[in-house]
Motif scaffolding. Structure first.
Motif, PDB file in Angstrom:
ATOM      1  N   UNK A 128      25.006  29.764  72.460  1.00  0.00           N
ATOM      2  CA  UNK A 128      26.289  30.392  72.121  1.00  0.00           C
ATOM      3  C   UNK A 128      26.339  31.825  72.631  1.00  0.00           C
ATOM      4  N   UNK A 129      25.237  32.552  72.466  1.00  0.00           N
ATOM      5  CA  UNK A 129      25.178  33.922  72.983  1.00  0.00           C
ATOM      6  C   UNK A 129      25.280  33.920  74.499  1.00  0.00           C
ATOM      7  N   UNK A 130      24.592  32.974  75.130  1.00  0.00           N
ATOM      8  CA  UNK A 130      24.657  32.875  76.584  1.00  0.00           C
ATOM      9  C   UNK A 130      26.060  32.553  77.084  1.00  0.00           C
ATOM     10  N   UNK A 131      26.801  31.766  76.326  1.00  0.00           N
ATOM     11  CA  UNK A 131      28.182  31.460  76.712  1.00  0.00           C
ATOM     12  C   UNK A 131      29.048  32.715  76.662  1.00  0.00           C
ATOM     13  N   UNK A 132      28.868  33.522  75.628  1.00  0.00           N
ATOM     14  CA  UNK A 132      29.629  34.768  75.538  1.00  0.00           C
ATOM     15  C   UNK A 132      29.307  35.672  76.722  1.00  0.00           C
ATOM     16  N   UNK A 133      28.013  35.793  77.051  1.00  0.00           N
ATOM     17  CA  UNK A 133      27.613  36.579  78.218  1.00  0.00           C
ATOM     18  C   UNK A 133      28.271  36.046  79.488  1.00  0.00           C
ATOM     19  N   UNK A 134      28.246  34.747  79.657  1.00  0.00           N
ATOM     20  CA  UNK A 134      28.807  34.117  80.853  1.00  0.00           C
ATOM     21  C   UNK A 134      30.294  34.391  80.973  1.00  0.00           C
ATOM     22  N   UNK A 169      14.744  38.744  67.001  1.00  0.00           N
ATOM     23  CA  UNK A 169      15.259  38.989  68.355  1.00  0.00           C
ATOM     24  C   UNK A 169      15.704  37.677  68.992  1.00  0.00           C
ATOM     25  N   UNK A 170      16.676  37.755  69.919  1.00  0.00           N
ATOM     26  CA  UNK A 170      17.205  36.569  70.567  1.00  0.00           C
ATOM     27  C   UNK A 170      16.533  36.323  71.920  1.00  0.00           C
ATOM     28  N   UNK A 171      16.618  37.295  72.817  1.00  0.00           N
ATOM     29  CA  UNK A 171      16.048  37.120  74.154  1.00  0.00           C
ATOM     30  C   UNK A 171      14.921  38.103  74.437  1.00  0.00           C
ATOM     31  N   UNK A 219      18.214  41.345  78.908  1.00  0.00           N
ATOM     32  CA  UNK A 219      17.029  40.733  79.517  1.00  0.00           C
ATOM     33  C   UNK A 219      15.828  41.650  79.634  1.00  0.00           C
ATOM     34  N   UNK A 220      15.977  42.928  79.308  1.00  0.00           N
ATOM     35  CA  UNK A 220      14.856  43.835  79.364  1.00  0.00           C
ATOM     36  C   UNK A 220      14.682  44.474  80.729  1.00  0.00           C
ATOM     37  N   UNK A 221      13.803  45.484  80.821  1.00  0.00           N
ATOM     38  CA  UNK A 221      13.640  46.229  82.069  1.00  0.00           C
ATOM     39  C   UNK A 221      13.053  45.403  83.202  1.00  0.00           C
ATOM     40  N   UNK A 222      12.281  44.353  82.872  1.00  0.00           N
ATOM     41  CA  UNK A 222      11.678  43.539  83.919  1.00  0.00           C
ATOM     42  C   UNK A 222      12.676  42.793  84.773  1.00  0.00           C
ATOM     43  N   UNK A 223      13.907  42.643  84.287  1.00  0.00           N
ATOM     44  CA  UNK A 223      14.922  41.910  85.042  1.00  0.00           C
ATOM     45  C   UNK A 223      15.705  42.804  85.984  1.00  0.00           C
ATOM     46  N   UNK A 267      19.641  35.259  87.087  1.00  0.00           N
ATOM     47  CA  UNK A 267      18.330  35.612  86.524  1.00  0.00           C
ATOM     48  C   UNK A 267      18.255  35.239  85.044  1.00  0.00           C
ATOM     49  N   UNK A 268      19.382  35.291  84.356  1.00  0.00           N
ATOM     50  CA  UNK A 268      19.422  34.954  82.933  1.00  0.00           C
ATOM     51  C   UNK A 268      19.064  33.484  82.698  1.00  0.00           C
ATOM     52  N   UNK A 269      19.571  32.604  83.546  1.00  0.00           N
ATOM     53  CA  UNK A 269      19.340  31.172  83.333  1.00  0.00           C
ATOM     54  C   UNK A 269      18.178  30.611  84.155  1.00  0.00           C
ATOM     55  N   UNK A 270      17.782  31.320  85.211  1.00  0.00           N
ATOM     56  CA  UNK A 270      16.751  30.761  86.103  1.00  0.00           C
ATOM     57  C   UNK A 270      15.732  31.791  86.553  1.00  0.00           C
ATOM     58  N   UNK A 271      15.589  32.877  85.812  1.00  0.00           N
ATOM     59  CA  UNK A 271      14.675  33.930  86.217  1.00  0.00           C
ATOM     60  C   UNK A 271      13.231  33.474  86.300  1.00  0.00           C
ATOM     61  N   UNK A 272      12.764  32.763  85.283  1.00  0.00           N
ATOM     62  CA  UNK A 272      11.362  32.320  85.269  1.00  0.00           C
ATOM     63  C   UNK A 272      11.044  31.371  86.423  1.00  0.00           C
TER      64      UNK A 272
END
Length: 285
Positions: A128-134, A169-171, A219-223, A267-272
């Motif tokens: 749900x959070x990811x949908x809002x971001x999208x 925390x969420x992400x 997503x933090x500084x690493x992204x 990067x949010x959905x496929x970063x790893x």
């Protein structure tokens, strides 16, 4: 969450995404006009000028959808996402003026990306959070592409939401979210001023700083470095294609916000997987 099969959740996400995409078209078209009218009134008041008694452009929620050419209100069937545009064959039912391809594209994009988010995270609060971001990224990209404006009304709530979600925390953890937001803003701010000192020109807008700060909060500084590099790559490819197809003039500035949004969502959905694939190809693992 309800115990339903994943495929049913994906169908629901797709339908919801199409419906939200229809609303995002309204936001993309009406929010900039509304903001410009408000800024104009505020400037006139600040300069002690007579405020022109002109009606504000249509609001985002209250006014019904209408044809931008003949202003005729649209029938309910005309507003069905994707199908309405197809049934009308891309033309207004009343004045036969062409309807922008933006409408079905935004609806289709919102539907597809919504399905991918739910498929990635599964039914739950993360999805749900990811949908809002999208959805916010789609609206911000559409506005920036059309007007070269990234409204604070979209970037700042996205930033604050990312910081608040880190408290769960969420992400990411709160420290990563705060550091990501600060570094995201500071990095593009530094590039902006360095470019301006060297060339005397503005290479990007402050909205880009805030958008990258928001992605850093999520997503933090690493992204941040992957997002910036990926956005530069996507921008170069898309910009080159548009120039080659003569859809964009070389001298005309191209907004960078949509490419930051694209790279951030990827990067949010496929970063790893992307990072693992890169490390595998370069032999770093």
């Amino acid at each position: 969450m309800l115990d339903l099969p994943l495929w049913l959740w994906l169908v629901f996400a797709g339908v919801l995404g199409l419906l939200v995409g229809s609303f995002l078209n309204v936001v993309i078209l009406r929010l900039p006009a509304r903001l410009e009218a408000q800024w104009r009134r505020e400037a006139q008041e600040e300069l002690a000028l007579d405020v022109a008694d002109e009606p504000l452009p249509p609001g985002i929620v209250r006014e019904a959808s209408h044809c931008p050419h003949c202003k005729h209100p649209l029938a309910a069937g005309d507003n069905i996402p994707l199908l309405g545009w197809l049934m009308l064959r891309g033309r207004c039912r009343y004045c036969r003026a062409p309807i922008s391809i933006q409408y079905p594209l935004v609806e289709f994009l919102s539907g597809v990306l919504s399905v991918l988010v739910v498929w990635k995270f599964g039914p739950g609060w993360a999805a749900l959070s990811g949908l809002v971001l999208t959805w916010i990224l789609i609206a911000a990209s559409g506005i920036d592409f059309r007007t070269q404006l990234l409204p604070d009304q979209l970037t700042l709530p996205l930033l604050w939401l990312g910081l608040l979600l880190s408290l769960l925390p969420m992400f990411v953890l709160p420290a990563s979210a705060i550091l990501g937001a600060a570094l995201g803003y500071a990095s593009l701010w530094s590039v902006y001023w360095l470019f301006k000192l060297l060339t005397g020109k503005e290479g990007m807008g402050y909205g880009d700083f805030k958008l990258l700060a928001a992605l850093g909060a999520w997503m933090g500084p690493g992204a941040l470095l992957p997002v910036v590099l990926l956005s530069s790559l996507v921008g170069a490819v898309v910009g080159g294609l548009l120039i080659a197809l003569r859809r964009h003039e070389r001298e005309r500035p191209m907004p960078f916000g949509p490419f930051i949004a694209m790279a951030g969502w990827i990067w949010f959905v496929a970063g790893d997987p992307l990072l693992q694939g890169y490390m595998h190809l370069t032999g770093l693992r």
